[in-house]
Design a protein around this motif. Structure first.
Motif, PDB file in Angstrom:
ATOM      1  N   ARG A  78       1.000  -1.238   0.068  1.00 22.57           N
ATOM      2  CA  ARG A  78       0.082   0.122   0.017  1.00 22.57           C
ATOM      3  C   ARG A  78       0.996   1.115   0.091  1.00 22.57           C
ATOM      4  N   PRO A  79       0.312   2.517  -0.597  1.00 22.17           N
ATOM      5  CA  PRO A  79       1.168   3.530  -0.512  1.00 22.17           C
ATOM      6  C   PRO A  79       1.411   3.924   1.098  1.00 22.17           C
ATOM      7  N   ASN A  80       2.815   4.452   1.173  1.00 23.06           N
ATOM      8  CA  ASN A  80       3.002   4.716   2.565  1.00 23.06           C
ATOM      9  C   ASN A  80       2.773   6.308   2.926  1.00 23.06           C
ATOM     10  N   PRO A  81       3.058   6.738   4.256  1.00 30.29           N
ATOM     11  CA  PRO A  81       2.727   8.062   4.279  1.00 30.29           C
ATOM     12  C   PRO A  81       3.888   9.088   3.405  1.00 30.29           C
ATOM     13  N   ALA A  82       4.863   8.700   3.086  1.00 29.67           N
ATOM     14  CA  ALA A  82       5.860   9.350   2.133  1.00 29.67           C
ATOM     15  C   ALA A  82       5.017   9.697   0.913  1.00 29.67           C
ATOM     16  N   HIS A  83       4.443   8.539   0.281  1.00 30.27           N
ATOM     17  CA  HIS A  83       3.701   8.770  -0.910  1.00 30.27           C
ATOM     18  C   HIS A  83       2.592   9.859  -1.003  1.00 30.27           C
ATOM     19  N   TYR A  84       1.631   9.645   0.430  1.00 28.41           N
ATOM     20  CA  TYR A  84       0.591  10.564   0.632  1.00 28.41           C
ATOM     21  C   TYR A  84       1.367  11.986   0.778  1.00 28.41           C
ATOM     22  N   ALA A  85       2.297  12.123   1.581  1.00 26.94           N
ATOM     23  CA  ALA A  85       2.759  13.495   1.715  1.00 26.94           C
ATOM     24  C   ALA A  85       3.223  14.144   0.428  1.00 26.94           C
ATOM     25  N   LEU A  86       3.506  13.588  -0.622  1.00 30.81           N
ATOM     26  CA  LEU A  86       3.816  14.122  -1.902  1.00 30.81           C
ATOM     27  C   LEU A  86       2.451  14.535  -2.604  1.00 30.81           C
ATOM     28  N   VAL A  87       1.374  13.825  -2.417  1.00 37.36           N
ATOM     29  CA  VAL A  87      -0.028  14.199  -2.864  1.00 37.36           C
ATOM     30  C   VAL A  87      -0.240  15.483  -2.173  1.00 37.36           C
ATOM     31  N   GLU A  88      -0.181  15.505  -1.038  1.00 38.69           N
ATOM     32  CA  GLU A  88      -0.470  16.674  -0.252  1.00 38.69           C
ATOM     33  C   GLU A  88       0.385  17.972  -0.523  1.00 38.69           C
ATOM     34  N   LEU A  89       1.699  17.713  -1.063  1.00 34.51           N
ATOM     35  CA  LEU A  89       2.537  18.885  -1.506  1.00 34.51           C
ATOM     36  C   LEU A  89       1.858  19.273  -2.894  1.00 34.51           C
ATOM     37  N   GLU A  90       1.330  18.247  -3.548  1.00 32.41           N
ATOM     38  CA  GLU A  90       0.945  18.686  -4.936  1.00 32.41           C
ATOM     39  C   GLU A  90      -0.342  19.288  -4.711  1.00 32.41           C
ATOM     40  N   ARG A  91      -1.259  18.994  -3.675  1.00 28.92           N
ATOM     41  CA  ARG A  91      -2.429  19.716  -3.281  1.00 28.92           C
ATOM     42  C   ARG A  91      -2.089  21.014  -3.021  1.00 28.92           C
ATOM     43  N   LEU A  92      -1.159  21.239  -2.283  1.00 27.86           N
ATOM     44  CA  LEU A  92      -0.737  22.583  -1.638  1.00 27.86           C
ATOM     45  C   LEU A  92      -0.247  23.680  -2.677  1.00 27.86           C
ATOM     46  N   GLY A  93       0.067  22.904  -3.804  1.00 33.80           N
ATOM     47  CA  GLY A  93       0.586  23.683  -4.997  1.00 33.80           C
ATOM     48  C   GLY A  93       2.016  23.827  -4.793  1.00 33.80           C
ATOM     49  N   LEU A  94       2.736  22.989  -3.836  1.00 27.82           N
ATOM     50  CA  LEU A  94       4.199  23.275  -3.565  1.00 27.82           C
ATOM     51  C   LEU A  94       5.034  22.175  -4.530  1.00 27.82           C
ATOM     52  N   LYS A 228      18.337  13.678   6.634  1.00 28.09           N
ATOM     53  CA  LYS A 228      18.656  12.439   6.763  1.00 28.09           C
ATOM     54  C   LYS A 228      17.591  11.515   7.582  1.00 28.09           C
ATOM     55  N   GLY A 229      16.920  10.668   7.231  1.00 28.83           N
ATOM     56  CA  GLY A 229      15.868   9.817   7.952  1.00 28.83           C
ATOM     57  C   GLY A 229      14.713   9.197   6.810  1.00 28.83           C
ATOM     58  N   ARG A 230      13.979   8.282   7.594  1.00 35.04           N
ATOM     59  CA  ARG A 230      13.067   7.613   6.664  1.00 35.04           C
ATOM     60  C   ARG A 230      12.030   8.628   5.865  1.00 35.04           C
ATOM     61  N   ALA A 231      11.882   8.134   4.605  1.00 34.59           N
ATOM     62  CA  ALA A 231      10.774   9.372   3.864  1.00 34.59           C
ATOM     63  C   ALA A 231       9.498   9.231   4.523  1.00 34.59           C
ATOM     64  N   GLY A 232       9.102   8.125   5.269  1.00 35.78           N
ATOM     65  CA  GLY A 232       7.760   8.047   5.776  1.00 35.78           C
ATOM     66  C   GLY A 232       7.776   8.885   6.931  1.00 35.78           C
ATOM     67  N   GLU A 233       8.740   9.281   7.569  1.00 35.31           N
ATOM     68  CA  GLU A 233       8.751  10.064   8.764  1.00 35.31           C
ATOM     69  C   GLU A 233       8.976  11.522   8.479  1.00 35.31           C
ATOM     70  N   VAL A 234      10.184  11.893   7.770  1.00 43.78           N
ATOM     71  CA  VAL A 234      10.511  13.186   7.530  1.00 43.78           C
ATOM     72  C   VAL A 234       9.460  13.971   6.595  1.00 43.78           C
ATOM     73  N   LEU A 235       8.851  13.234   5.483  1.00 50.04           N
ATOM     74  CA  LEU A 235       7.938  13.901   4.526  1.00 50.04           C
ATOM     75  C   LEU A 235       6.904  14.555   5.207  1.00 50.04           C
ATOM     76  N   PRO A 236       6.091  13.731   5.894  1.00 48.91           N
ATOM     77  CA  PRO A 236       4.985  14.434   6.768  1.00 48.91           C
ATOM     78  C   PRO A 236       5.392  15.855   7.627  1.00 48.91           C
ATOM     79  N   ARG A 237       6.537  15.470   8.225  1.00 46.33           N
ATOM     80  CA  ARG A 237       7.117  16.714   8.962  1.00 46.33           C
ATOM     81  C   ARG A 237       7.217  18.126   8.029  1.00 46.33           C
ATOM     82  N   LEU A 238       7.895  17.543   7.033  1.00 44.52           N
ATOM     83  CA  LEU A 238       8.082  18.841   5.897  1.00 44.52           C
ATOM     84  C   LEU A 238       6.724  19.329   5.363  1.00 44.52           C
ATOM     85  N   VAL A 239       5.922  18.460   5.286  1.00 41.97           N
ATOM     86  CA  VAL A 239       4.583  19.120   4.781  1.00 41.97           C
ATOM     87  C   VAL A 239       3.777  19.870   5.984  1.00 41.97           C
TER      88      VAL A 239
END
Ligand code: NAD
Ligand code: APR
Length: 249
Positions: A78-94, A228-239
């Motif tokens: 299944r997609p993980n939080p890293a994939h969903y974070a990129l979907v959110e960045l697209e929605r935010l226009g980033l 430096k970190g796992r995408a599934g943890e870092v990307l949601p924090r970046l969002v």
């Protein structure tokens, strides 16, 4: 890391929209093995036997067995939080597009609208004889699968070592890289060319490079920010950081 995430969020907001460039690492937390990391596919299999036109010519059944094994894993993934974070960045226009080396289709399954697949897609196949194209809904029962139209041999619609990348995808990726002021690089060792050139093209055009990886890669030397970190943890924090900046202007 907190400071770096804030810096990355500032770049993302100030120079939006970035593009994202992803490799096997973004799907690692979905349970899809990477190629070169610990336990990576190339440790257990030799690419010469599997991901090359010669290997397929010599032993199509073996190559299909390998792909069917990967399709089984991806079918359950299944997609993980890293994939969903990129979907959110697209929605935010980033970010405006994800350029991926992955063939697992998880970006699309997570809801990403703009995805450029540089290495094809494991669910697509084409006939070696009549070029008939088909999409598998699930892993094929018998391998090697035969063309429903002419009975010829099907091959995965995936780019193998030594093969050129799909022209349209490569051209789109280069245009996106040349016209973006920043790139978010996630989960790639950056060693496989020509895909690995994409972050360097952004850099050459004066763009910013933000990298997310559990260890340094061939991209890290040109990264303005290395998270430096796992995408599934870092990307949601970046969002979250980017969302705060957007809210407070
Ligand atoms: P290549 O044979 O020139 O190799 C380029 C890179 O592939 C090398 O820098 C190395 O990082 C990697 N590589 C090659 N042999 C390897 C090995 N034994 N172990 C680990 N890594 C190895 O590849 P190419 O001609 O540039 O390939 C064209 C494209 O095919 C590349 O973009 C590649 O990513 C792609 N490819 C796709 C798949 C897939 O299953 N999607 C598999 C392999 C290659
Ligand atoms: N979060 C972030 N990065 C991760 C994670 C994670 N959870 N897990 C692994 N990584 C990183 C590894 O540190 C490594 O740098 O992901 C990267 C995976 O690199 P590779 O296995 O080389 O995968 P990739 O860069 O996509 O390979 C490129 O080579 O074999 C061909 O076509 C195939 O598309 C593939 C291409």
């Amino acid at each position: 890391l907190v400071e770096d995430i804030r810096r990355a969020a500032e770049l993302l907001v100030q120079y939006r929209p970035f593009i994202a460039f992803t490799g096997a690492g973004i799907s690692a937390e979905s349970g899809v093995p990477t190629f070169r990391g610990r336990g990576g596919l190339w440790e257990r299999f030799r690419p010469e036997e599997l991901a090359t036109p010669e290997a397929f010519e010599r032993n199509p059944r073996l190559v299909w067995e390998w792909y069917r094994w990967r399709m089984e894993i991806i079918y359950k993934a299944r997609p993980n939080p890293a994939h969903y974070a990129l979907v959110e960045l697209e929605r935010l226009g980033l970010i405006r597009c994800v350029v991926t080396q992955n063939v697992d289709g998880l970006h699309q399954r997570a809801g990403q609208h703009c995805v450029v697949e540089l290495h094809g897609n494991i669910w697509r196949a084409r006939c070696m004889r009549c070029s008939y194209k088909l999409v598998f809904r699930e892993p094929p029962r018998e391998v090697p699968p035969r063309c429903p139209r002419c009975g010829g041999l099907l091959r995965p619609d995936v780019v193998w070592f030594g093969e050129p990348l799909p022209e349209e995808a490569w051209r789109t990726a280069v245009e996106l890289a040349e016209s973006s002021q920043g790139i978010l690089v996630v989960g790639t060792s950056g060693v496989v060319m020509p895909a690995g050139y994409i972050p360097h093209i952004v850099k050459q055009h004066g763009g910013y490079v933000v990298e997310v990886n559990i260890e340094e890669s061939a991209v890290t030397p040109i990264a303005d920010v290395f998270l430096k970190g796992r995408a599934g943890e870092v990307l949601p924090r970046l969002v979250e950081e980017a969302r705060k900046l957007l809210a407070h202007g």
